[in-house]
Structures are given as C-alpha cells and as structure tokens.
Design a protein around this motif. Sequence first.
Motif, short mmCIF file in Angstrom:
data_model
loop_
_atom_site.label_atom_id
_atom_site.label_comp_id
_atom_site.label_asym_id
_atom_site.label_seq_id
_atom_site.Cartn_x
_atom_site.Cartn_y
_atom_site.Cartn_z
N SER A 1 -3.18 -12.66 1.87
CA SER A 1 -3.67 -11.37 2.06
C SER A 1 -2.78 -10.49 1.34
CB SER A 1 -3.76 -10.80 3.48
OG SER A 1 -4.81 -11.62 4.12
N ALA B 1 -8.32 -0.23 -2.50
CA ALA B 1 -9.06 0.75 -2.14
C ALA B 1 -8.10 1.99 -2.59
CB ALA B 1 -9.12 1.31 -0.82
N SER C 1 0.74 -1.15 0.03
CA SER C 1 -0.02 -0.02 0.10
C SER C 1 0.97 1.24 -0.01
CB SER C 1 -0.81 -0.03 1.30
OG SER C 1 -1.68 -1.07 1.38
N GLU D 1 -7.36 -6.21 -1.32
CA GLU D 1 -7.77 -4.91 -1.10
C GLU D 1 -6.98 -3.77 -2.08
OE1 GLU D 1 -7.03 -3.40 2.94
OE2 GLU D 1 -7.87 -4.80 4.00
N ARG E 1 -8.16 -12.40 0.93
CA ARG E 1 -8.35 -10.99 0.94
C ARG E 1 -7.53 -10.39 -0.09
NH1 ARG E 1 -11.07 -8.19 4.86
NH2 ARG E 1 -10.89 -5.88 4.96
N ASN F 1 -3.55 -0.85 -1.40
CA ASN F 1 -4.37 0.47 -1.26
C ASN F 1 -3.40 1.72 -1.67
OD1 ASN F 1 -6.59 -1.16 -0.40
ND2 ASN F 1 -5.41 -1.16 1.64
N TYR G 1 -16.68 -4.95 -0.97
CA TYR G 1 -16.80 -3.49 -0.05
C TYR G 1 -16.70 -2.59 -1.21
CZ TYR G 1 -15.77 -6.23 4.07
OH TYR G 1 -16.00 -7.32 5.05
N VAL H 1 -11.98 -5.54 -1.30
CA VAL H 1 -11.95 -4.21 -1.14
C VAL H 1 -11.88 -3.19 -2.10
CG1 VAL H 1 -11.34 -2.59 0.72
CG2 VAL H 1 -11.32 -4.77 1.36
N TYR I 1 -2.45 -6.52 0.02
CA TYR I 1 -2.85 -5.07 0.06
C TYR I 1 -2.31 -4.39 -0.86
CZ TYR I 1 -4.30 -6.81 4.84
OH TYR I 1 -5.00 -7.65 5.77
#
Length: 354
Positions: free
Chosen positions: A150, A183, A130, A181, A179, A154, A230, A204, A152
């Motif tokens: 996971s 975002a 991220s 993400e 997961r 973001n 999400y 996400v 990420y």
Amino acid sequence: MRILYNIYHSKGIFLVWHQWCLYYAAGVCLLLSPVRSDDACPSSCICARDAGTVTCLPDGEETELPGDMPEWTSTLILKGRNISTLPRGALTINGTKLVMMTLSLSYNGIQVIEPYAFLGLPRLHLLDLSHNQLEFISARAFHGLPELRSLYLNYSILPPAIAHLSGALSAENLRNLHRLELAGNGLKSIPLERLDMYSLHALVLTDNSIENIERENITNLYQERRLRVYLSLNPFRCNCELEAFYYWLKNSSQCPDAGRLLCSQPEGKSGIPVEKLRSEDVDCMSENLEAVSYVFLGIVLALIGVVFLMVLYLNRRGIKRWLNNIREACRDQMEVYHYRYEQDSDPRLANVAV
C-alpha cells in the motif's frame, strides 16, 4: 590423611565460593550497564516494544529523522517535523535491514525524495507519504521495496512533481503493490504509463482535475478486470470525447463510486451524474452528422442564392422593362387621382354638376 582431606575439602569450598562471586559480579554488571543502543527509544518518541510500534511527535523544530531506531520496530509513525529531504537509506541503521512493515511519514513537509530513500526496508508493506509538499520524486525513489502493498500519496504532490510521478510509479519499482492512493493532487490524467501492474487492486484518484480518461487507458482498464478505480470529485467534461469512458462506466463494475461521478461541463449538463447521460449526449457520430448537416444546409442555401443572382443577372433587361412599365402605370394612376381631386375642390364645378 585426615589433614590432606581437610585441606582438599577447604579448597573445594573456596572454588565454589569464588565461582558464585563471579556470577554475582557479572549479574550486577549487566543490571548496572546501560541499555544497548539497538533497543534504545529515540528522544521525543514513544516506544511499545510488545507491539513493535514507535511513535514520534514534534518536539520543537525538528528537521531530521530520529536516529538509532530500535531494530525491533515494525511500525514507525512520524508526524509534524519539518523534514525537507529524504536521502538515500534515510531509515537505515549502519546498513542493517529493519523488520519495519508500516511507515507513516505524513504531515512532515517533505519536498524531495532522493533515489533509494527507503533502502534497508525490504519487508515494508505500507508507506504513507500523505499531506506533504513533494516537488521532486526520483525515478528510483521506491527501489528496494519488493514487499510494498500500500502506497498513500494523498494531497502531497505539487505541480513540479507530477511530471516525475509516472517514472517513480513504474511496475518495475512496485511489482507487488495492491493499493495506490493519489487523491487531491490536481492530476489531469492517470499518472501511470502502464496500468498492467501485476498486483494492483485499488487505484484512488478522487478529488483531482480529471476531465476524461483517455481511450488507451480505458482499453487497459478492460484488460485489468481486478482493478478498482475511484474517481469521484473530478470535473468531468461531458461531451462526445467522453464516449469511451461513458460506455466503460456503464458496462463495467470497476468503478465503485460511479454513482458520484458528476459532469461539470458544459453548463447544460453541470451536476448531472455521468451514468445518467443519454447515449446521444456522448455520441461523437451524431455530433459529427449534425455538424455535417449544418454545413450541407449552408452550402445548399448558398447555391440557391447564387442561382437567384444569376437569374436576375440574365434577365436584367426584362426586369428593367417590367419595372419601367410598373412605374408608368403608377404614374398614370397618380395623375387620375390628382385630376379628380382638383375637380372635387372647385365649388363652381360642383354647382354646374347640380
């Protein structure tokens, strides 16, 4: 005999003493020898071997990953470095596979992830990339991570990298991902060619530029019942094209933040929760029928106008004669008014009348 016994006994004592001296020398050498390189903590890093954690903070203008990571590292936290590129096997130590399970590379200004950048981390479960500035992500960037759970990304993906994202996030690379993400990346659609990823449980996509979810993706979402998506802080366009997404949102519990999904367009519906829309607001059939009705009304009015003009054209002589008669009648009436006015204005005629 006594002399031989004394000589043998003295020789035994000498051998024992010599052996203890060797042990002592070996111990001293071990204590004084430097720590092995595979246990050394990299400079500008803080190591906690009991927890298996290595935390590396910026020390000047660092532009490279720290070298010689301890083999016991299970968690590596690296922030604040100006690392532009992650090359192949960026964290591999002489081809050794690390036991690392958590890797955080956020806030490092990473722009490029080359193929097999994470090779040598077969046990990695969590990868955080991220808050970087990714302009290119290889289609094989995440190869060699069979246990990744996971991921990420973001606030990291710049527009040039969006086109490469779907290839890098293919099910072939991330079969066990739970997961994902994404975002804050300005995405306008779900960046996955296929949503039937074997183990994906959470996706996400908050704070992006998504205006609608395509019907094809909605069909895949219905099939992946375990997946939670999400979607808050996206500018949804609440017209009839939102119909499939609207009914998925109403009939499914796969969007935990459904109550925070707001319309941004059109202006009359701005700020209204998508869930609070009426079915007529997204009914494409009603909009089509309304458009057809307006078109039909216009055609009918045009036909009436054409018929009226044809009647006028066919009766033009009678209309002309009727207009002439009206004009003559008006002229006669005006002459009568004019004659009466002249009589009333002459005083002599008034005395005669008396």
